[in-house]
Design an enzyme around this catalytic site. Structure first.
Site, PDB file in Angstrom:
ATOM      1  N   TYR A 123     -16.186  15.260 -17.338  1.00  0.00           N
ATOM      2  CA  TYR A 123     -16.664  13.885 -17.171  1.00  0.00           C
ATOM      3  C   TYR A 123     -17.669  13.828 -16.018  1.00  0.00           C
ATOM      4  O   TYR A 123     -17.445  14.413 -14.960  1.00  0.00           O
ATOM      5  CB  TYR A 123     -15.460  12.982 -16.894  1.00  0.00           C
ATOM      6  CG  TYR A 123     -15.770  11.615 -16.374  1.00  0.00           C
ATOM      7  CD1 TYR A 123     -16.641  10.761 -17.057  1.00  0.00           C
ATOM      8  CD2 TYR A 123     -15.179  11.148 -15.203  1.00  0.00           C
ATOM      9  CE1 TYR A 123     -16.913   9.494 -16.577  1.00  0.00           C
ATOM     10  CE2 TYR A 123     -15.435   9.883 -14.715  1.00  0.00           C
ATOM     11  CZ  TYR A 123     -16.313   9.057 -15.411  1.00  0.00           C
ATOM     12  OH  TYR A 123     -16.589   7.800 -14.929  1.00  0.00           O
ATOM     13  N   LYS A 174      -7.808   3.870 -19.884  1.00  0.00           N
ATOM     14  CA  LYS A 174      -8.113   4.238 -21.258  1.00  0.00           C
ATOM     15  C   LYS A 174      -6.883   4.081 -22.149  1.00  0.00           C
ATOM     16  O   LYS A 174      -6.439   2.978 -22.378  1.00  0.00           O
ATOM     17  CB  LYS A 174      -8.679   5.656 -21.290  1.00  0.00           C
ATOM     18  CG  LYS A 174      -9.801   5.921 -20.269  1.00  0.00           C
ATOM     19  CD  LYS A 174     -10.966   4.964 -20.365  1.00  0.00           C
ATOM     20  CE  LYS A 174     -12.177   5.377 -19.546  1.00  0.00           C
ATOM     21  NZ  LYS A 174     -11.981   5.496 -18.112  1.00  0.00           N
ATOM     22  N   ARG A 210       0.838  -1.205   0.000  1.00  0.00           N
ATOM     23  CA  ARG A 210       0.000   0.000   0.000  1.00  0.00           C
ATOM     24  C   ARG A 210       0.873   1.256   0.000  1.00  0.00           C
ATOM     25  O   ARG A 210       0.498   2.296  -0.551  1.00  0.00           O
ATOM     26  CB  ARG A 210      -0.936   0.013   1.223  1.00  0.00           C
ATOM     27  CG  ARG A 210      -1.753   1.316   1.333  1.00  0.00           C
ATOM     28  CD  ARG A 210      -2.862   1.190   2.350  1.00  0.00           C
ATOM     29  NE  ARG A 210      -2.379   0.888   3.677  1.00  0.00           N
ATOM     30  CZ  ARG A 210      -1.892   1.781   4.543  1.00  0.00           C
ATOM     31  NH1 ARG A 210      -1.800   3.056   4.201  1.00  0.00           N
ATOM     32  NH2 ARG A 210      -1.498   1.421   5.745  1.00  0.00           N
TER      33      ARG A 210
END
Length: 373
Positions: free
Chosen positions: A92, A189, A39
């Site tokens: 967006y 993307k 993490r």
């Protein structure tokens, strides 16, 4: 036997071992010297973050579990309770949902700035305003922001400029070089590029902000997993090649749609009729991206017929994979905007967003032709 892999292995481990207490103490004295817990950092997520940072010519950044996590980290790098955020109205839908539904709970308020007012912010700025969030190329109507002018306007009022560069990718545009303070991506993307990864990345121009981003990623648990990081790095290696083909295909499709009698409008910066065509050519180095939108009749059944008939453009609410796809902003990315906001932005029943893949373009155009017949 020494092993020297050409490709970084997948460090599929949640924790790293220490020899003794001395090694543990040396880690806390210099956390960059080794790894402790995934993490906090992992070789694979760091490799991705460093690769995107290099592409964007930034000082440092982090890889995150999604594009939404990247937006969240970018905003928290500058904002705290009581602060005010400016956001481009052309944004967006997930970004506006984050601001409206979640950051408002932290007492971080937002004002949306119409596209035509982005370069004259005086009436929107408050004493508590800290940042402006905008997109290089807006989702879904492909409006192009003049990032250099926008950065100058923000800095005039002491604001930081955060740019979502997902639609453009660093191959077309590097926002930090144009004056932005942070640039971010939905790595899902174009950077990963194969529709098999969910990830994000944030890159800062200032080394101190880069350190702050790492703290946010660690404390909020935004860190990307080793496997997803490895896949994204693999995809990124062909980004230069893929982007050029995405752009070539999108241009050809836009020109075809622009002449089709069933298409009322085409939104693509590569078309000479696009309002920001000249700016897009300059910022994109002559390339205009792989995304476009087009409008047919404002009838849901007409949209349904197109979706059903198309064989090469699956109806999928994402974008930028090597395979082409169609999406429906009114029902997916922007469905949680108010009807008034949707109308103001031009997001109507007949608006369809198209992600051009890298398939043979003549096959794509033939499929659109029969689907629109």
């Amino acid at each position: 036997m020494e092993i020297h892999p050409k490709i970084t292995p997948i460090y599929q481990t949640s924790v790293f071992k220490f020899e003794d207490l001395h090694e543990l103490e040396s880690y806390f004295e210099s956390p960059e010297s080794r790894y402790m817990y995934s993490r906090n950092g992992n070789p694979n997520s760091d490799e991705l973050a460093n690769a995107v940072t290099k592409l964007e010519a930034g000082a440092g950044g982090i890889a995150t579990g999604s594009g939404m996590a990247a937006i969240f980290a970018a905003l928290l790098a500058y904002c705290q309770a009581g602060d005010h955020v400016l956001c481009a109205a052309d944004i967006y839908g997930g970004s506006s949902s984050l601001l409206n539904a979640e950051l408002s709970r932290m007492n971080i308020t937002v004002t949306y700035v119409p596209f035509d007012a982005l370069y004259s912010l005086a009436e929107f700025v408050k004493p508590t305003t800290r940042v402006l969030l905008a997109e290089t190329i807006s989702n879904p109507l492909l409006r192009v922001a003049d990032l250099r002018q926008l950065a100058e306007e923000c800095h005039r009022y002491g604001l930081k400029l955060i740019v979502d560069n997902t639609f453009a990718s660093p191959i077309l545009t590097r926002p930090l070089a144009l004056g932005a303070d942070i640039t971010l991506h939905s790595v899902t993307k174009y950077i990963a590029g194969h529709s098999d990864v969910t990830a994000g990345a944030v890159v800062a121009a200032d080394p101190d902000v880069a350190v702050r981003l790492k703290e946010i990623g660690m404390h909020y648990g935004l860190t990307l997993s080793p496997m997803e990081s490895w896949l994204a790095v693999r995809g990124l290696k062909t980004l230069h090649l893929r982007i050029r083909q995405h752009c070539l295909n999108a241009m050809a499709i836009a020109e075809f749609l622009n002449q089709h009698p069933s298409v009322a409008a085409v939104y693509y910066p590569g078309l000479p009729t696009h309002p920001q065509h000249v700016l897009a050519a300059e910022q994109g180095k002559g390339l205009f991206g792989g995304m476009l939108s087009f409008k047919i009749a404002d009838e849901a059944e007409k949209v349904n017929q197109l979706m059903r008939r198309s064989q090469r453009f699956p109806f999928a609410p994402s974008l930028a994979g090597v395979d082409s796809s169609l999406s429906y902003p009114l029902g997916t990315s922007h469905r949680y905007l108010t009807p008034e906001q949707q109308q103001q932005l031009g997001i109507t029943t007949g608006l369809i967003r198209l992600s051009a893949g890298i398939e043979p373009v003549d096959e794509l155009i033939a499929d659109l032709e029969q689907a629109l017949a």
